[in-house]
Design a protein around this motif. Structure first.
Motif, PDB file in Angstrom:
ATOM      1  N   ARG A 195       0.664  25.939  -2.535  1.00 38.86           N
ATOM      2  CA  ARG A 195       1.212  27.105  -3.273  1.00 38.86           C
ATOM      3  C   ARG A 195       0.261  26.941  -4.438  1.00 38.86           C
ATOM      4  NH1 ARG A 195       5.708  29.913  -1.724  1.00 38.86           N
ATOM      5  NH2 ARG A 195       6.865  29.038   0.346  1.00 38.86           N
TER       6      ARG A 195
ATOM      7  N   ASP B 162       8.456  25.951  11.839  1.00 40.46           N
ATOM      8  CA  ASP B 162       9.721  26.088  10.494  1.00 40.46           C
ATOM      9  C   ASP B 162       8.456  26.322   8.937  1.00 40.46           C
ATOM     10  OD1 ASP B 162      11.269  26.519  11.685  1.00 40.46           O
ATOM     11  OD2 ASP B 162      12.413  24.961  11.577  1.00 40.46           O
ATOM     12  N   LYS B 163       7.066  26.351   9.123  1.00 40.36           N
ATOM     13  CA  LYS B 163       6.285  26.215   8.467  1.00 40.36           C
ATOM     14  C   LYS B 163       6.583  27.862   7.902  1.00 40.36           C
ATOM     15  CE  LYS B 163       2.866  24.461  11.315  1.00 40.36           C
ATOM     16  NZ  LYS B 163       3.020  24.610  12.064  1.00 40.36           N
ATOM     17  N   THR B 164       5.783  27.805   6.244  1.00 36.28           N
ATOM     18  CA  THR B 164       6.079  28.914   5.443  1.00 36.28           C
ATOM     19  C   THR B 164       5.316  30.441   6.193  1.00 36.28           C
ATOM     20  OG1 THR B 164       5.966  27.593   3.856  1.00 36.28           O
ATOM     21  CG2 THR B 164       5.665  29.669   2.928  1.00 36.28           C
TER      22      THR B 164
ATOM     23  N   GLU C 205      -0.041  30.992   4.278  1.00 34.82           N
ATOM     24  CA  GLU C 205       0.468  31.350   5.776  1.00 34.82           C
ATOM     25  C   GLU C 205      -0.060  32.300   7.045  1.00 34.82           C
ATOM     26  OE1 GLU C 205       3.198  35.262   4.651  1.00 34.82           O
ATOM     27  OE2 GLU C 205       4.395  33.442   2.618  1.00 34.82           O
TER      28      GLU C 205
END
Length: 374
Positions: free
Chosen positions: A162, A214-216, A175
């Motif tokens: 991020r 469960d990745k971003t 993403e």
């Protein structure tokens, strides 16, 4: 003055513009992005003219020049097609398209219109790849038998992605990267080298999986691991691994009859290439622990300083296309090359658990080496 036009000015576009600073005689005609704020900030920073709509952009691109499609992968097919239909040569960020049939349609359209169509990555034209190619052609390691290539980037979902920002503040599109997948994003860095040296892949035997749930981001995620065995028509067999799971490893090893050629940095145009001769010492078979560096004589191409994880000149591909147009010669980054690399990459990405052996339907010849790497 040769000109390019930029479609998309996100994270990767800054890398192209920084690379452009090292190239003489190439300018930017016009830029467009679907995000007005992003477009304004990018053009203000680099002092470039902009077009506020796609229609204005396509109309502003100079006749006979080159469009660099630097948009998100899911837009590549539609925008590559729009540029070709408008009569412009196209250099597309990877992948050429997200579907083999769409890639074939782009190929057919470019051929019908007499236009150049190429795909990133262009590190195959860089010094490291060309040095390895030179060593292969001159038999430094003897006949090549097998290649092991790794494109592992570490456990990226736990990285501080991020906070990764481009020079003009564009965020790394994490993403999108997770949805598109590390194979489509990165396999080409070594796959392009292999196809350039050995020609067409006949058969792909691969498996791919999503190992980190469960990745971003929203929506379905692509495989974060792929392992492929590639059978080339020339007889060479290669194993290519891509992941955003395993510890960082960007090494490539070419095992020949006489020893092993090696490079440890796919994203560094100036990465050292070494040769370790095979020998027997007190009945033990081994490669020498003191490999020698393989070098080319004379100057190669303009280099760029390291930025983030890479030290690559992203403009080597567009420059090659512009020179091919100027000299009226075949382009090393041909449409056949882009199409074949796309088909092989998609075969690996989509292999899953039960695909088995996949026969490739496209072909391309080995790439002509750069004049300074003969």
């Amino acid at each position: 003055m040769r000109q390019v036009s930029l479609l998309g000015c996100g994270f990767v576009a800054d890398l192209y513009l920084r690379s452009l600073q090292s190239m003489e005689g190439i300018s930017v005609a016009v830029v467009h992005d679907r995000d007005p704020a992003r477009l304004e900030r990018f053009c203000a920073h680099w002092k470039l003219p902009r077009a506020d709509t796609l229609e204005d952009f396509l109309a502003a691109v100079p006749k006979g020049s080159l469009v660099l499609n630097l948009t998100n992968p899911d837009a590549h097919y539609a925008l590559n097609r729009a540029c070709l239909e408008a009569g412009h040569h196209v250099y597309s960020e990877k992948p050429l398209a997200m579907d083999v049939d769409e890639a074939k349609a782009l190929y057919a359209l470019a051929e019908a219109r007499g236009l150049l169509l190429a795909s990133a990555p262009c590190s195959v034209l860089g010094e490291a790849a060309q040095t390895l190619g030179h060593a292969l052609r001159h038999g430094v390691a003897g006949t090549p038998r097998v290649v092991y290539a790794e494109l592992d980037d570490g456990f990226i979902p736990q990285a501080a992605h991020r906070k990764w920002l481009s020079e003009t503040g564009a965020p790394w599109p994490y993403e999108d990267e997770f949805r598109v997948g590390c194979t489509l994003e990165h396999a080409g860095y070594y796959l392009a080298w292999l196809i350039a040296w050995f020609g067409s892949v006949r058969t792909v035997v691969a498996a791919s999986a999503e190992t980190i749930p469960d990745k971003t981001g929203a929506g379905a995620m692509a495989p974060d691991l792929s392992v492929a065995t590639l059978f080339f028509e020339s007889g060479v067999v290669a194993r290519l691994t891509c992941s955003i799971v395993a510890p960082h490893d960007h090494s490539i090893r070419i095992v020949g009859d006489r020893g092993v050629l090696r490079c440890d940095a796919a994203w560094d145009n100036a990465a050292p290439v070494t040769f370790a001769k095979r020998l027997t010492l007190r009945r033990r078979l081994m490669e020498t622990p003191f490999p020698r560096r393989v070098r080319l004589r004379g100057p190669t191409h303009p280099k760029v300083k390291r930025w983030g994880a890479a030290a690559m000149n992203f403009m080597l591909g567009p420059a090659e296309m512009l020179e091919a147009l100027r000299d009226r010669r075949p382009c090393r980054l041909s449409a056949e090359f882009a199409l074949h690399m796309t088909e092989v990459t998609l075969a690996i990405q989509n292999a899953g658990e039960h695909s088995g052996a996949q026969a490739m339907t496209t072909r391309c010849a080995p790439m002509e080496p750069m004049p300074w790497a003969m």
